[in-house]
Design an enzyme around this catalytic site. Structure first.
Site, PDB file in Angstrom:
ATOM      1  NE  ARG A 270      -4.155  -2.190   2.161  1.00  0.00           N
ATOM      2  CZ  ARG A 270      -5.052  -1.560   1.848  1.00  0.00           C
ATOM      3  NH1 ARG A 270      -5.194  -0.647   1.122  1.00  0.00           N
ATOM      4  NH2 ARG A 270      -6.144  -2.623   1.353  1.00  0.00           N
TER       5      ARG A 270
ATOM      6  CD  GLU B 252      -3.806  -5.118   3.869  1.00  0.00           C
ATOM      7  OE1 GLU B 252      -4.668  -5.482   3.362  1.00  0.00           O
ATOM      8  OE2 GLU B 252      -3.466  -3.844   2.995  1.00  0.00           O
TER       9      GLU B 252
ATOM     10  CD  GLU C 130      -8.654  -1.492  -0.336  1.00  0.00           C
ATOM     11  OE1 GLU C 130      -8.649  -0.739   1.005  1.00  0.00           O
ATOM     12  OE2 GLU C 130      -8.855  -2.690  -0.074  1.00  0.00           O
TER      13      GLU C 130
ATOM     14  CG  ASP D 258     -14.941   8.129  -9.423  1.00  0.00           C
ATOM     15  OD1 ASP D 258     -15.171   9.096 -10.158  1.00  0.00           O
ATOM     16  OD2 ASP D 258     -14.466   8.675  -8.494  1.00  0.00           O
TER      17      ASP D 258
ATOM     18  CG  HIS E  37     -19.412  -9.229   2.687  1.00  0.00           C
ATOM     19  ND1 HIS E  37     -18.035  -9.677   3.929  1.00  0.00           N
ATOM     20  CD2 HIS E  37     -20.096  -9.949   3.319  1.00  0.00           C
ATOM     21  CE1 HIS E  37     -18.767  -9.711   4.612  1.00  0.00           C
ATOM     22  NE2 HIS E  37     -19.720 -10.309   4.317  1.00  0.00           N
TER      23      HIS E  37
ATOM     24  CB  CYS F 160     -16.291  -9.643  -2.964  1.00  0.00           C
ATOM     25  SG  CYS F 160     -14.120  -9.493  -1.956  1.00  0.00           S
TER      26      CYS F 160
END
Length: 650
Positions: free
Chosen positions: A310, A339, A350, A407, A616, A618
């Site tokens: 990240r 993670e 994400e 976006d 969720h 996903c």
């Protein structure tokens, strides 16, 4: 091979002086109003509609035909058709018999503009769309086949005239013409035995598709164009489009394919073709990788797996995508380092969200943003190297390939350039409204004092980190004033500079990255608006449509919690509805193919609780407790929506 008609260059029959022919709207009204004239009306209708010269003369508007005017009063033709059809089936049959005779033997070669005006009149016949009985439908279909056959076989010059005349049609009439073509194709595919399989050799479908191509060309030039979806044909989606695509790609026998006329194919079907083509290319890459593994003992990852920190989002993404550019057509899998979590779609969403947010950050300097249009464009003063712009193009391609919505706020010009469509002043007006309006005012200015009023020379300007940079549009342009004589040249060069020349290096890298993922023949099936829809998704969010596709787990549609949920969501303002969609799906846009193709799920977490709802992304799933009251649900739902950000709670 079928014969459309007998085209024999016979002389047109003369219209004798004192003859009651041809009909006009006035004579049609008069004959229809008097029941005693029934026999004379039938005779007049038959002779007029069976003779090329009479029919053309009947509805002449007295003007010479041109690109702007067919010389035909089509409104009078429509009213005459309405009156004749209103007299009942006997007169209708007389008219259709006459039209059938004319279409079989027009009496002349159709190679002059004046020769084709009668075809424009016959397109106005409302019986073209009248299904009636099965016998009537078949008869009308056969006659329409001949009409479309004649229209489709005209020369390019005559087709150009037809396109220009279609542009001038009132919108509702133009829409009827599009519906007529789609109805004909649908009838052919659904009702005529064997055509769904043998359509590549069916001349009638080819003819209808060619005429629809003329309508599509006219639509792109209309000031009030129809939506692309008006040209989609539902039944075309049910033919074997994978076979059709192969015919289009490799067949050299001249067989017809719908991929030659992609405006007939819906966006969803085109996406399936692109996906199948990508899988084919992916299988070829996988085969290559397999042999490399077998021969050299190299490990082969069946996915495009990226391991991202990240803290180094852009760096890691760029490096790994560069090193694995042969694998870009594989299914994307994202792992954030250190993670726990398996990517079932949510981590990919994400990654796209965070990466786009960083790459398009104004402080990063890759893109400029116009305050009026709220659109971004490539920064001609960017210090970033080409790899960053290629990364952005790759990301856009990966989003399409992995069915993710981004976006991003590119103007239509970006998607036109991806498909090598030309851009013009209208595109610049969308991206930079103030500049576009100024250039348009210059073009519209009729005075001779352009030089003193506008004070422009052949120079373009842009801002680079606070400094104004001037770029000559032609050699020595800073010393060439814009005048009434050269203003069109100036505007053309300015538009070309703003949308192409100034960002050529950046856009070329962007397009190269996009092509790594989405390149191929399948891409040419799409129009720029469709590419934009696939990248950005739709904006028409209808909660009632969303409710109609929702699946439930642990709830039923009539549970009090579910009823309260939809009652609250329907009452949300627009921005809250979009925040809800973002909370549940990871984006505030709907899929390019519409809400009907969207997955949305509501699951039960248990009995009443003080905990907030969770989602969720996903699986496009929101999980609710059976909250004790509508008010409690409202409070918990609002907090969950407004406090969340991506996969984390603020």
């Amino acid at each position: 091979m079928h014969r459309v008609t007998d085209l024999i260059p016979l002389p047109a029959p003369p219209i004798e002086e004192g003859d009651s022919f041809p009909l006009t709207l006035a004579t049609v009204r008069g004959l229809c109003a008097d029941a005693s004239n029934a026999a004379r009306l039938e005779q007049s209708v038959y002779r007029t509609f069976s003779t090329h010269a009479f029919l053309t003369a009947a509805f002449s508007n007295g003007r010479e035909q041109s690109l702007q005017d067919p010389g035909i009063a089509l409104d009078e033709a429509r009213e005459s058709f309405r009156l004749i059809c209103g007299k009942g089936p006997v007169l209708q049959k007389v008219m259709m018999t006459a039209i059938d005779k004319l279409l079989r033997r027009p009496g002349r070669l159709l190679n002059q503009v004046g020769d084709i005006r009668f075809l424009l009149i016959l397109l106005e016949n409302p019986l073209n769309l009248d299904r009636g009985t099965v016998i009537d439908a078949t008869t009308h279909h056969d006659m329409l086949s001949r009409l479309l056959g004649l229209l489709s076989c005209l020369t390019n010059d005559l087709h150009h005239h037809l396109v220009m005349w279609f542009i001038k049609l009132p919108l509702h009439i133009f829409q009827q013409r599009v519906s007529l073509m789609n109805h004909f194709i649908s009838f052919r595919l659904a009702q005529v035995e064997g055509v769904r399989e043998s359509y590549p050799t069916d001349w009638t479908i080819r003819s209808a598709a060619r005429v629809m191509a003329l309508l599509s060309a006219a639509n792109t030039q209309r000031t009030d164009p129809l939506p692309m979806s008006e040209f989609y044909n539902t039944l075309v989606d049910y033919v074997n489009l994978h076979r059709d695509f192969k015919i289009w790609q490799g067949d050299r026998t001249g067989a017809f394919s719908f991929c030659q006329y992609p405006f007939l194919i819906s966006l969803g079907a085109k996406m399936q073709i692109m996906e199948a083509d990508a899988k084919r290319q992916m299988a070829e890459r996988f085969k290559e990788a397999f042999f490399r593994t077998a021969l050299h003992g190299l490990h082969t990852d069946p996915f495009l797996s990226l391991h991202i920190r990240r803290t180094a989002l852009i760096e890691d993404s760029l490096n790994q995508l560069q090193s694995r550019h042969f694998d870009l057509k594989k299914k994307l899998r994202i792992e954030f380092m250190n993670e726990a979590g398996v990517d079932a779609g949510g981590l990919t969403k994400e990654w796209f969200l965070l990466l786009i947010r960083d790459l398009f950050d104004p402080q990063y300097g890759m893109f400029t943003f116009d305050e009026d249009s709220q659109l971004c464009w490539f920064n001609p003063a960017s210090f970033e190297n080409n790899e960053e712009f290629r990364l952005v193009g790759t990301i856009v391609g990966l989003a399409i390939h992995n069915s993710n919505i981004l976006d991003v706020h590119f103007p239509p010009a970006c998607y036109k350039k991806l498909l090598d469509y030309p851009c013009d002043l209208d595109d610049l007006k969308v991206l930079r409204p103030a500049l576009g309006r100024g250039l348009e005012q210059l073009l519209n200015y009729a005075g001779d004092d352009v030089e003193s009023v506008f004070c422009r020379d052949f120079v373009a300007e842009y801002e680079a980190f606070g400094d104004l940079v001037r770029v000559p549009l032609v050699p020595n342009g800073e010393h060439i004033p814009v005048t009434q004589d050269n203003k069109h040249e100036f505007v053309a060069k300015y538009v070309d500079w703003a949308l192409t020349t100034s960002v050529d290096t950046q856009f070329t890298a962007f397009k190269l990255g996009f092509g790594y993922v989405c390149g191929g023949n399948a891409l040419s099936l799409f129009r720029p608006q469709e590419i934009e829809l696939m990248v950005c998704g739709g904006t028409e969010l209808d909660i009632r449509d969303l409710e109609g596709v929702t699946e439930y787990e642990g709830f039923t549609p009539t549970d009090p919690t579910v009823l309260n949920f939809w009652s609250l969501v329907n009452a949300f303002p627009t921005d809250m509805k979009r925040k809800l969609l973002l909370f549940v799906t990871g984006t505030d846009r709907i899929p390019a193919t519409g809400i009907g193709n969207m997955v949305f799920k509501i699951s039960c977490l248990g009995e009443d609780s003080e905990n907030l709802p969770i989602s969720h992304t996903c699986f496009n799933q929101i999980c609710l407790y059976r909250y004790a009251s509508r008010e409690k649900l409202a409070g918990k739902l609002e907090k969950a929506i407004t406090w969340s950000s991506g996969f984390h709670v603020k």
